[in-house]
Design a protein around this motif. Structure first.
Motif, PDB file in Angstrom:
ATOM      1  N   PRO A 143       0.855  -1.197   0.000  1.00  0.00           N
ATOM      2  CA  PRO A 143       0.000   0.000   0.000  1.00  0.00           C
ATOM      3  C   PRO A 143       0.889   1.243   0.000  1.00  0.00           C
ATOM      4  CG  PRO A 143      -0.520  -1.482   1.844  1.00  0.00           C
ATOM      5  CD  PRO A 143       0.782  -1.939   1.260  1.00  0.00           C
ATOM      6  N   PHE A 145       0.475   4.390   0.625  1.00  0.00           N
ATOM      7  CA  PHE A 145       0.432   5.317   1.761  1.00  0.00           C
ATOM      8  C   PHE A 145       1.160   4.742   2.964  1.00  0.00           C
ATOM      9  CE2 PHE A 145      -3.303   2.643   2.184  1.00  0.00           C
ATOM     10  CZ  PHE A 145      -3.405   2.413   3.546  1.00  0.00           C
ATOM     11  N   TRP A 146       1.095   3.421   3.121  1.00  0.00           N
ATOM     12  CA  TRP A 146       1.787   2.779   4.245  1.00  0.00           C
ATOM     13  C   TRP A 146       3.291   2.855   4.044  1.00  0.00           C
ATOM     14  CZ3 TRP A 146       3.811  -2.576   4.849  1.00  0.00           C
ATOM     15  CH2 TRP A 146       4.078  -2.888   6.191  1.00  0.00           C
ATOM     16  N   LEU A 149       4.493   6.284   4.905  1.00  0.00           N
ATOM     17  CA  LEU A 149       4.592   6.534   6.348  1.00  0.00           C
ATOM     18  C   LEU A 149       5.799   5.818   6.943  1.00  0.00           C
ATOM     19  CD1 LEU A 149       0.840   6.319   7.419  1.00  0.00           C
ATOM     20  CD2 LEU A 149       2.240   8.349   7.076  1.00  0.00           C
ATOM     21  N   LEU A 150       6.042   4.574   6.486  1.00  0.00           N
ATOM     22  CA  LEU A 150       7.196   3.837   6.997  1.00  0.00           C
ATOM     23  C   LEU A 150       8.495   4.552   6.637  1.00  0.00           C
ATOM     24  CD1 LEU A 150       6.422   0.047   6.342  1.00  0.00           C
ATOM     25  CD2 LEU A 150       6.129   1.364   8.436  1.00  0.00           C
ATOM     26  N   ILE A 152       8.899   7.724   6.035  1.00  0.00           N
ATOM     27  CA  ILE A 152       9.015   8.939   6.851  1.00  0.00           C
ATOM     28  C   ILE A 152       9.498   8.583   8.263  1.00  0.00           C
ATOM     29  CG2 ILE A 152       7.741  10.833   7.923  1.00  0.00           C
ATOM     30  CD1 ILE A 152       5.933  10.865   5.495  1.00  0.00           C
ATOM     31  N   GLN A 153       8.906   7.520   8.811  1.00  0.00           N
ATOM     32  CA  GLN A 153       9.313   7.074  10.143  1.00  0.00           C
ATOM     33  C   GLN A 153      10.802   6.735  10.171  1.00  0.00           C
ATOM     34  OE1 GLN A 153       7.926   7.036  12.956  1.00  0.00           O
ATOM     35  NE2 GLN A 153       9.057   5.606  14.228  1.00  0.00           N
ATOM     36  N   THR A 156      12.768  10.144   9.674  1.00  0.00           N
ATOM     37  CA  THR A 156      12.640  11.206  10.668  1.00  0.00           C
ATOM     38  C   THR A 156      12.911  10.714  12.078  1.00  0.00           C
ATOM     39  OG1 THR A 156      10.294  10.782  10.929  1.00  0.00           O
ATOM     40  CG2 THR A 156      10.916  12.506   9.377  1.00  0.00           C
ATOM     41  N   TYR A 157      12.821   9.391  12.277  1.00  0.00           N
ATOM     42  CA  TYR A 157      12.963   8.933  13.660  1.00  0.00           C
ATOM     43  C   TYR A 157      14.008   7.830  13.806  1.00  0.00           C
ATOM     44  CZ  TYR A 157      11.761   7.323  18.317  1.00  0.00           C
ATOM     45  OH  TYR A 157      11.823   6.964  19.626  1.00  0.00           O
ATOM     46  N   GLU A 158      13.749   6.687  13.129  1.00  0.00           N
ATOM     47  CA  GLU A 158      14.576   5.509  13.402  1.00  0.00           C
ATOM     48  C   GLU A 158      16.058   5.760  13.124  1.00  0.00           C
ATOM     49  OE1 GLU A 158      13.160   3.062  14.866  1.00  0.00           O
ATOM     50  OE2 GLU A 158      11.056   3.551  14.499  1.00  0.00           O
TER      51      GLU A 158
ATOM     52  N   PHE B 278      -7.959   5.401   4.338  1.00  0.00           N
ATOM     53  CA  PHE B 278      -6.851   6.221   4.822  1.00  0.00           C
ATOM     54  C   PHE B 278      -7.123   7.694   4.545  1.00  0.00           C
ATOM     55  CE2 PHE B 278      -2.841   8.394   3.824  1.00  0.00           C
ATOM     56  CZ  PHE B 278      -2.273   8.367   5.082  1.00  0.00           C
ATOM     57  N   GLY B 291      -7.102   0.578   6.707  1.00  0.00           N
ATOM     58  CA  GLY B 291      -6.688   1.904   6.243  1.00  0.00           C
ATOM     59  C   GLY B 291      -7.035   2.986   7.249  1.00  0.00           C
ATOM     60  N   ILE B 294      -4.661   2.981  10.136  1.00  0.00           N
ATOM     61  CA  ILE B 294      -3.390   3.646   9.829  1.00  0.00           C
ATOM     62  C   ILE B 294      -3.574   5.157   9.868  1.00  0.00           C
ATOM     63  CG2 ILE B 294      -1.602   3.941   8.076  1.00  0.00           C
ATOM     64  CD1 ILE B 294      -2.183   1.054   7.229  1.00  0.00           C
ATOM     65  N   GLU B 298      -1.692   8.050  12.283  1.00  0.00           N
ATOM     66  CA  GLU B 298      -0.701   8.771  11.474  1.00  0.00           C
ATOM     67  C   GLU B 298       0.102   9.760  12.305  1.00  0.00           C
ATOM     68  OE1 GLU B 298      -2.306  11.035   8.317  1.00  0.00           O
ATOM     69  OE2 GLU B 298      -0.376  11.237   7.322  1.00  0.00           O
ATOM     70  N   VAL B 301       3.659   8.910  13.638  1.00  0.00           N
ATOM     71  CA  VAL B 301       4.857   8.823  12.801  1.00  0.00           C
ATOM     72  C   VAL B 301       5.852   9.885  13.262  1.00  0.00           C
ATOM     73  CG1 VAL B 301       5.744   9.189  10.468  1.00  0.00           C
ATOM     74  CG2 VAL B 301       3.685   7.844  10.830  1.00  0.00           C
ATOM     75  N   GLY B 302       7.101   9.459  13.383  1.00  0.00           N
ATOM     76  CA  GLY B 302       8.116  10.382  13.878  1.00  0.00           C
ATOM     77  C   GLY B 302       8.296  10.267  15.379  1.00  0.00           C
ATOM     78  N   THR B 303       7.569   9.317  16.006  1.00  0.00           N
ATOM     79  CA  THR B 303       7.755   9.074  17.435  1.00  0.00           C
ATOM     80  C   THR B 303       7.997   7.581  17.649  1.00  0.00           C
ATOM     81  OG1 THR B 303       5.488   8.513  17.956  1.00  0.00           O
ATOM     82  CG2 THR B 303       6.013  10.849  17.886  1.00  0.00           C
ATOM     83  N   ASP B 304       8.188   7.184  18.887  1.00  0.00           N
ATOM     84  CA  ASP B 304       8.427   5.762  19.143  1.00  0.00           C
ATOM     85  C   ASP B 304       7.120   4.975  19.214  1.00  0.00           C
ATOM     86  OD1 ASP B 304       7.561   6.939  21.415  1.00  0.00           O
ATOM     87  OD2 ASP B 304       8.978   5.930  22.753  1.00  0.00           O
ATOM     88  N   ALA B 306       5.203   4.535  16.596  1.00  0.00           N
ATOM     89  CA  ALA B 306       4.815   4.291  15.210  1.00  0.00           C
ATOM     90  C   ALA B 306       4.464   2.829  14.944  1.00  0.00           C
ATOM     91  CB  ALA B 306       5.916   4.739  14.265  1.00  0.00           C
ATOM     92  N   ILE B 309       1.130   2.057  13.281  1.00  0.00           N
ATOM     93  CA  ILE B 309       0.836   1.968  11.856  1.00  0.00           C
ATOM     94  C   ILE B 309       1.426   0.703  11.248  1.00  0.00           C
ATOM     95  CG2 ILE B 309       0.680   4.469  11.486  1.00  0.00           C
ATOM     96  CD1 ILE B 309       3.447   4.104  10.013  1.00  0.00           C
ATOM     97  N   VAL B 310       2.364   0.073  11.936  1.00  0.00           N
ATOM     98  CA  VAL B 310       3.075  -1.050  11.329  1.00  0.00           C
ATOM     99  C   VAL B 310       2.160  -2.257  11.162  1.00  0.00           C
ATOM    100  CG1 VAL B 310       4.933  -2.709  11.643  1.00  0.00           C
ATOM    101  CG2 VAL B 310       5.324  -0.293  12.122  1.00  0.00           C
ATOM    102  N   GLY B 313      -0.837  -2.131   8.534  1.00  0.00           N
ATOM    103  CA  GLY B 313      -0.272  -2.098   7.189  1.00  0.00           C
ATOM    104  C   GLY B 313       0.328  -3.425   6.798  1.00  0.00           C
ATOM    105  N   LEU B 314       0.987  -4.056   7.771  1.00  0.00           N
ATOM    106  CA  LEU B 314       1.624  -5.346   7.492  1.00  0.00           C
ATOM    107  C   LEU B 314       0.580  -6.387   7.105  1.00  0.00           C
ATOM    108  CD1 LEU B 314       4.498  -6.434   7.547  1.00  0.00           C
ATOM    109  CD2 LEU B 314       4.056  -7.298   9.842  1.00  0.00           C
ATOM    110  N   LEU B 316      -2.365  -5.819   5.834  1.00  0.00           N
ATOM    111  CA  LEU B 316      -2.850  -5.404   4.522  1.00  0.00           C
ATOM    112  C   LEU B 316      -1.904  -5.908   3.428  1.00  0.00           C
ATOM    113  CD1 LEU B 316      -5.198  -3.579   3.750  1.00  0.00           C
ATOM    114  CD2 LEU B 316      -3.667  -1.634   3.925  1.00  0.00           C
TER     115      LEU B 316
END
Lengths: 326, 340
Positions: A143, A145-146, A149-150, A152-153, A156-158, B278, B291, B294, B298, B301-304, B306, B309-310, B313-314, B316
């Protein structure tokens, strides 16, 4: 050749007209009622009637259609009903964001798909071929969009955590020459990658299938028998005829590309056409919606026209038989 | 048969038979040959034993089938397996559990409202499967009806129906889906109400309305070539009615491509539904959609956090992957010539 192009272009006019009717019907008849969206917060019992009249929604559908078309063709797109900015200006600004994204995604995807497809077709059953097959399956099921996001994660973070950086990794890439190109490349890299994954996966399968088919042909055997180098055999003789089917698939995916752009822009918060569409949908801004949809429809039809022309350029038989074999 | 210059015209001109257009349905074709090969060997599915032996020869196809079996079982038994209600009353007790990491009680944690993620993923899986299978069934029915009619009648009927099909292929599907799914109370020109896309049945109708075209083109292509066969000629000479020839001689020989399309169409429908959800235009509360999950997460995202969302999506991704692997395996098992 030019006669052929002209004929094709003429023949796509009725398609365009019918598509415009369909698009108009979908937005007006099957889409959300913009008047109701506006009046959601209103206590005025006359709100619906008033806004309907204001927007001209109280007229019959054919009249509305002809009016919209006249305005679209003459360039009087009006103002956005939300921001009071000219729609043409809004769309122009959005296009400047979207065109580079779509353009680079297509370029990157085509390049990668051809390379992957050719490698797979030349060494069927090899480890490389199997790896690409598995990756293609993964890419198609991903997907968009997923994935966005991954990614970006990750960036920006990991990675920042992993490497112990003080800021997201992308800003840590130096720009020593201070060039705008580096800036825009840095900005576009991730969206282009995300948008390309599904395209590369699909197109590379086509390239592989088409080329491996071609490589069994008599003209390839002849070319090999003449003692041409393998490279020349594959890239010159094999590619020419196998590229026709890739061209077709690319054009067919133009609609999917538009969908991908909407999702990618949404995920990366880029102020392009996709973001504009989502905002117009949310606000019931039909002045933006209808030109947007018509431009998208024209884009898809032009892509198909371009594919037809490219097809004819690559395969002369098409022009001679006037494209009507069945 | 085609008006020059119409979109997609190039495909037909290439003599590749009927490539299914758009989306994943076409992606695993061995492109250039599939249509012709399936038409050349109209035996439909081979005897079951041989069929499964061929299927079992492809490891990826077997893996896909196993994954699919597991996921379908999980979805069917979701009410039994799920540790908690996926859409509980948001009591203070539940809210206090918000954003918990994985634990024995919540194997993949809780979302920002304290709802158990595993339960929500399982129920989302149910929605995805229902939408995918529903859309595949409806698109097959519509596509076969239109394609068979066009291919059997030929002439102007064929021309008209295929123009109609092409028209639907020109409009950018996701954009149209968004526009229509955004409408809370859709109707058919005010004549009768349509189910809103915020619920599963409405979503199925909507996605099928924009997903039948490749099926129509595949079936039409098959019919065009099958109807010229000697055995059809013989049936006609023996006085068989059109209805009889179509239903007992032509349709059974088109089963192979239909099954393959249906399998791949499930994957496309699932992905489309998840994208719509989504973007906020898909099935809504109380239905759970992957969707939508997720989208809800949203902001993590950018934090711990996240991981929220994993997992949706996985699931899916793996679900769509499994359907595509099975579809590809079926294609090869039905038609061994379709790959090198």
């Amino acid at each position: 050749m030019w006669k052929y192009v002209a004929r094709r272009a003429l023949a796509s006019i009725p398609v365009l007209l019918l598509a415009s009717v369909l698009i108009f019907l979908l937005v007006r008849e099957f889409g959300a009622d913009p008047a109701r969206q506006r009046c959601q917060a209103s206590r005025d019992p006359q709100c619906l009637t008033r806004v309907r009249a204001e927007l001209g929604l109280d007229r019959s559908l054919p009249v509305q259609y002809l009016d919209e078309m006249k305005n679209f063709v003459t360039g009087q797109w009006g103002e956005s009903q939300r921001s009071d900015r000219d729609v043409s200006e809004l769309i122009g600004d959005a296009m400047r964001e979207t065109v580079p994204l779509a353009f680079w995604a297509v370029v990157v995807s085509l390049g990668a798909a051809v390379l992957v497809g050719v490698t797979s077709a030349r060494h069927p059953g090899s480890v490389r071929d199997h790896t690409f097959t598995v990756l293609a399956f993964a890419g198609i099921a991903m997907p968009t969009f997923w994935l966005g996001l991954l990614v970006i994660q990750l960036f920006t973070y990991e990675l920042q955590q992993l490497l112990g950086l003080s800021q997201p990794i992308f800003y840590s890439i130096p720009n020593p020459i201070g060039s705008g190109w580096v800036d825009s490349a840095r900005e576009l890299a991730l969206p282009v990658f995300v948008l390309s994954v599904q395209l590369i996966a699909g197109w590379s399968r086509y390239q592989r299938a088409a080329l491996s088919d071609e490589l069994h042909g008599d003209h390839i055997r002849t070319a090999r028998a003449k003692g041409l180098s393998e490279r020349r055999v594959v890239w010159k003789h094999g590619m020419r005829s196998s590229s026709t089917s890739l061209v077709t698939v690319v054009a067919i995916d133009a609609g999917a590309l538009i969908g991908g752009v909407v999702v990618t822009e949404r995920v990366f918060s880029r102020p392009g056409m996709g973001t504009l569409l989502l905002a117009a949908l949310r606000d019931g801004d039909t002045n933006v919606l209808i030109p947007w949809m018509l431009i998208a429809g024209i884009g898809v039809i032009l892509a198909n026209l371009a594919a037809d022309v490219a097809y004819a350029a690559l395969d002369p038989r098409v022009r001679l038989t006037s494209g009507n074999p069945t | 048969m085609t008006t020059p210059g119409e979109p997609g015209g190039a495909v037909r001109r290439s003599g590749v038979g009927e490539l299914p257009l758009t989306g994943t349905a076409s992606l695993f074709d061995s492109g250039v040959r599939t249509g012709q090969d399936l038409a050349r060997d109209p035996g439909g599915a081979p005897p079951p034993a041989r069929f499964w032996r061929r299927y079992a020869r492809k490891p990826l196809a077997v893996i896909g089938a196993v994954i699919l079996l597991v996921l379908v079982t999980a979805a069917v038994f979701a009410p039994v397996i799920a540790p908690e209600d996926p859409t509980p009353q948001l009591t203070a007790e539940i809210l206090a559990d918000a954003r918990q990491g994985p634990s024995w009680e919540h194997p993949i944690g809780t979302d920002k409202l304290g709802r158990d993620q595993l339960s929500r993923v399982l129920y989302g899986l149910r929605v995805s499967l229902a939408v995918g299978v529903g859309v595949a069934v409806l698109s097959v029915i519509a596509g076969v009806a239109i394609g068979a009619w066009a291919g059997w009648r030929g002439g102007w009927v064929d021309g008209l129906l295929m123009r109609f099909t092409d028209l639907f292929l020109v409009i950018p599907a996701l954009v149209v889906l968004l526009v229509v799914a955004n409408n809370p109370d859709p109707s058919f020109f005010g004549l009768f109400d349509l189910p809103p896309a915020t619920e599963v049945p409405g979503m199925i109708v909507l996605l099928a309305a924009l997903g039948w075209m490749p099926m129509a083109r595949i079936v039409r292509g098959e019919f065009l070539s099958l109807r010229e066969r000697d055995y059809v000629e013989a049936a006609r000479a023996a006085g068989a009615s059109s209805r009889r020839i179509v239903f007992t001689h032509l349709l059974p020989n088109t089963v192979g491509p239909i099954v393959v399309f249906a399998t791949l169409a499930v994957g496309i429908a699932i992905l489309n539904e998840s994208v719509l959800s989504f973007l906020g235009a898909g099935v809504q509360y109380p239905a759970v959609s992957l969707g939508q999950m997720i989208a809800d997460a949203e902001d993590t995202v950018g934090t711990d956090l996240a991981y929220l969302i994993v997992y949706p999506g996985l699931v899916l991704f793996v679900l769509v992957l499994a359907f595509n692997l099975v579809g590809d395996g079926l294609r090869d098992a039905i038609d061994p010539h379709s790959r090198d």
